[in-house]
Design an enzyme around this catalytic site. Structure first.
Site, short mmCIF file in Angstrom:
data_model
loop_
_atom_site.label_atom_id
_atom_site.label_comp_id
_atom_site.label_asym_id
_atom_site.label_seq_id
_atom_site.Cartn_x
_atom_site.Cartn_y
_atom_site.Cartn_z
N GLU A 76 -8.06 5.22 -4.24
CA GLU A 76 -8.54 5.80 -2.99
C GLU A 76 -8.87 7.27 -3.19
OE1 GLU A 76 -5.98 5.56 0.40
OE2 GLU A 76 -5.38 3.50 0.00
N TRP A 94 -6.23 13.87 8.56
CA TRP A 94 -4.79 14.08 8.76
C TRP A 94 -4.28 15.46 8.38
CZ3 TRP A 94 -3.52 14.68 3.69
CH2 TRP A 94 -4.20 13.91 2.73
N PHE A 100 -11.88 9.39 12.50
CA PHE A 100 -12.55 10.60 12.00
C PHE A 100 -12.53 10.68 10.47
CE2 PHE A 100 -11.86 11.92 16.38
CZ PHE A 100 -13.05 12.58 16.67
N HIS A 101 -11.86 9.74 9.82
CA HIS A 101 -11.79 9.76 8.35
C HIS A 101 -13.12 9.24 7.80
CE1 HIS A 101 -10.44 8.95 4.28
NE2 HIS A 101 -9.25 9.47 4.55
N GLU A 136 -7.76 6.52 12.25
CA GLU A 136 -8.56 7.09 11.17
C GLU A 136 -10.06 7.07 11.48
OE1 GLU A 136 -5.83 6.91 7.36
OE2 GLU A 136 -6.46 4.89 7.88
N ASN A 147 0.85 -1.18 0.00
CA ASN A 147 0.00 0.00 0.00
C ASN A 147 0.89 1.24 0.00
OD1 ASN A 147 -2.76 1.19 0.37
ND2 ASN A 147 -1.75 2.11 2.15
N GLU A 148 0.68 2.10 -0.95
CA GLU A 148 1.38 3.40 -0.97
C GLU A 148 2.85 3.27 -0.53
OE1 GLU A 148 -0.97 6.16 1.33
OE2 GLU A 148 -2.27 6.53 -0.37
C1 GLA Z 1 -3.85 6.52 2.45
C2 GLA Z 1 -3.87 5.08 2.88
C3 GLA Z 1 -5.16 4.65 3.48
C4 GLA Z 1 -5.70 5.72 4.39
C5 GLA Z 1 -5.84 6.99 3.62
C6 GLA Z 1 -6.44 8.09 4.46
O1 GLA Z 1 -4.28 6.72 1.18
O2 GLA Z 1 -3.54 4.21 1.84
O3 GLA Z 1 -4.95 3.46 4.19
O4 GLA Z 1 -4.82 5.90 5.45
O5 GLA Z 1 -4.56 7.43 3.23
O6 GLA Z 1 -6.64 9.27 3.76
#
Ligand code: GLA
Ligand code: GLA
Length: 678
Positions: free
Chosen positions: A298, A306, A348-349, A346, A141-142
């Site tokens: 995403e 954040w 609050f996301h 996360e 992931n990222e």
């Molecule tokens: C990134 C991550 C996700 C999440 C988002 C929140 O994109 O890949 O897991 O944390 O940020 O904005």
């Protein structure tokens, strides 16, 4: 058109799963990404795997007709892994360890991490490679998201090996880095450390190599996972989620290894210009792999958690940004995450299913967007029909983010401002690398290409001679691939086509500018912004065929190398009043222009507008308001109104959703339409 989000059922009691799937169907969800942070749930201890719950999740999704983009679960090792193997933890530039307790606590070059990740993935793939729910694999992931650079002992060992492979022997490295300066000469690769905290600035060539090494190391993690998946016989595409114009990874090289490109994008609803940054990112994603539609992996349904202040999206904004992605080449819209988390960082996301339940605008909009996507035309291409290429690369970005230049400039922000200048004028652009074939473009814009390889210079020169128009801006063609000067001073690579060379950079005090408007996933990303202006000359005005402009950062003194070089613009204030600011030179069948400064926003628009007109490039559509964005995909135009007031645009064609014949469209705030013009 894929629609969905991250589905993390391990956070929920199994009784919730049935409702999840029912709601996914209601929302028109077609595909969810499963398992991205499920390592600790899948593998409770080394050698112990618990698959039954995941079997039930995948079976349930499959029975409900929902496809899975299977995550590889390697993005965050569980605490048992880092407790048993603390040597896999990463370190900062002071050598301080990053511990577990958050996520991504691993050194990318750690052999232990790689072994554990490979073991997990091998088991995962062998269990699920033939599962009928799975349509795609998403590695990790990222990559690099939170930890841009690792300075641990793992990194030291790997960096030495990387350098040895690049240079062969230590003398070659010494020559490339220029280590005779400051007594830096190495007698062995073992003496090299990964750019840890030093008393003063590091060797610039070494820094540049350390950034290249970091990108390559992260990419090795991706290719390791890809090869495990493909090696097990899975034929599904393998990808990972990128983060826009992300500092630590050279996505030009990454895209070559990926079956398709995915991106995460969190445009800031508080920033009225963030739709332009998002447009840039989407153009970049399309351009990384022009022949394959990309997927928005995403975004947020509403607020993130954040930023210092996390505004909700305005009504219509989520759909408008989704259509922007599709209009710029995406074939899928996904969110982080399906069901909002009750606990953890996360909580609050926003999610697709919000804490406040189904009687919310968020849920209404999620269902609405799912319905809308089903009505869109099928796109056979991502081709934007762009006649302009904006050229960028990571080498220049990396080199310019190190210290010791005439003036601090933020390459990323400036490149995005050049894109925004074109975007405001409805001039469509592709993004290209300086060594790419540029022959299809009428205009190539090369902003502050500080590092220019010999191959890039030859490529750009050939483009001009074959009939292209090239616009080069200040602080381009300064150094070679080792961040060192060539024999002959500055502007050596392009001087034959430009007809000018820079004699003096003429640094100006940089304008104070806020960092704002960050793009994808810049959770914790560095917010590089030039330091505030002190006293001294901070601009130089100029005028030319584009009108008047304000130049910033540089007012370069040029040497004209021939009588045929035309001086089209001159500085009208400051040290260089009366001297050339914009030149044009015929070379072969084409023309190369040099702009000896970096203009403010209005100046960027004026100069690029002029250059486009010179090259015969027209806006894709005339619109009365520059907050109405127009993109093109094959023969479908996407129009989106990001402004506050309704705008009427004349455009003839047929509505790509309803089939109605269209002459004019009126777009309310965040209104959008797709028009077939074929
Ligand atoms: C990134 C991550 C996700 C999440 C988002 C929140 O994109 O890949 O897991 O944390 O940020 O904005
Ligand atoms: C100091 C150092 C020199 C040089 C100059 C540059 O004086 O002694 O080696 O670095 O600064 O300004």
């Amino acid at each position: 058109m894929h629609y969905g989000g991250d589905y993390n059922p391990e956070q929920w009691d199994e009784s919730v799963w049935q409702e999840d799937v029912r709601l996914m169907r209601e929302a028109g969800v077609t595909m969810v990404r499963v398992g991205v942070f499920a390592w600790a749930r899948i593998q409770p201890a080394e050698g112990v795997f618990d698959w039954e719950w995941l079997d039930r999740v995948l079976d349930l999704l499959h029975r409900s007709g929902i496809q899975v983009s299977m995550a590889t679960a390697t993005a965050s090792p569980p605490p048992w892994a880092t407790t048993n193997h603390p040597e896999m933890l990463p370190a900062d530039e002071n050598g301080a360890t990053y511990w577990h307790g958050s996520r991504q606590a691993y050194a990318p070059s750690s052999p232990v991490y790689r072994r554990l990740a490979a073991t997990l993935l091998t088991e995962l793939v062998s269990r699920y490679k033939d599962h009928p729910a799975i349509a795609m694999w998403v590695a990790n992931n990222e990559y690099g998201c939170h930890l841009h650079y690792d300075y641990s002992d793992n990194a030291a060992t790997a960096f030495r090996a990387w350098l040895q492979a690049r240079y062969g022997d230590i003398d070659a490295l010494n020559r490339a880095w220029g280590t005779m300066f400051w007594s830096q000469r190495y007698t062995s690769f073992d003496e090299i450390v990964p750019m840890r905290k030093a008393p003063y600035s590091h060797n610039p060539a070494g820094m540049l190599d350390f950034k290249r090494f970091t990108s390559d190391t992260l990419l090795e993690l991706f290719t390791m996972e890809r090869d495990i998946i493909k090696g097990a016989g899975s034929e599904h595409p393998v990808t990972t989620n990128l983060m826009g114009f992300f500092a630590p990874a050279d996505y030009w090289r990454w895209a070559e290894e990926m079956d398709l490109v995915c991106d995460d994008n969190y445009a800031d609803p508080n920033d009225p210009e963030s739709f332009r940054t998002a447009a840039f990112t989407r153009d970049l994603m399309r351009s990384l792999k022009p022949d394959v539609p990309w997927i928005l992996m995403e975004q947020a349904t509403n607020a993130v958690n954040w930023r210092p202040a996390n505004a909700p999206k305005a009504p219509g904004q989520m759909a408008a940004l989704s259509m922007q992605a599709i209009g710029r080449g995406a074939d899928g819209i996904n969110f982080f995450q399906w069901r909002q988390s009750r606990q953890g960082s996360e909580r609050f996301h926003s999610g697709m299913v919000p804490h406040a339940g189904l009687h919310t605008r968020t849920w209404h909009d999620v269902v609405g967007l799912g319905g809308t996507l089903k009505t869109l035309p099928r796109f056979s291409t991502t081709d934007a029909g762009a006649r302009i290429a904006l050229v960028l690369d990571w080498d220049s970005r990396w080199a310019l983010s190190s210290p010791d230049h005439p003036v601090e400039i933020d390459y990323e922000q400036l490149v995005m401002r050049w894109h925004a200048a074109l975007h405001r004028q409805q001039l469509l652009v592709d993004i290209r690398h300086p060594e790419h074939d540029l022959s299809g473009y009428d205009l190539v814009v090369l902003p502050h290409a500080y590092v220019l390889t010999d191959a890039a210079a030859a490529n750009l020169s050939a483009y001009v001679r074959a009939g292209g128009t090239l616009l080069v801006t200040a602080f381009s063609d300064v150094v070679d691939e080792h961040d060192g000067f060539r024999e002959g001073g500055f502007t050596v690579g392009l001087r034959d086509v430009l007809g000018v060379a820079v004699a003096e950079f003429g640094a100006l005090v940089p304008p104070a500018r806020s960092a704002g408007g960050g793009s994808a996933g810049d959770t914790g990303a560095e917010a590089a912004s030039p330091s505030a202006a002190g006293p001294g000359e901070d601009h130089a005005d100029l005028s030319g065929p584009f009108g008047r402009a304000r130049g910033e950062y540089f007012a370069e003194e040029l040497q004209l190398l021939g009588d045929d070089v035309q001086v089209l613009g001159r500085f009208t204030s400051g040290r260089l009043t009366g001297l050339p600011a914009l030149t044009s030179n015929a070379a072969g069948d084409g023309r190369a222009c040099y702009l000896a400064t970096i203009p403010d926003d209005a100046g960027m628009a004026a100069v690029t507008g002029w250059a486009a007109a010179q090259a015969g490039v027209r806006p894709v559509l005339d619109v009365p308001d520059d907050r109405v964005e127009v993109s093109r995909r094959g023969d479908v135009l996407t129009l989106i109104n990001h402004g506050g007031d309704a705008v009427t645009v004349s455009v003839s064609g047929t509505d790509a959703v309803t089939g109605d014949i269209v002459e004019n469209v009126t777009l309310e705030r965040f209104g959008w339409t797709m028009i077939h013009i074929g």
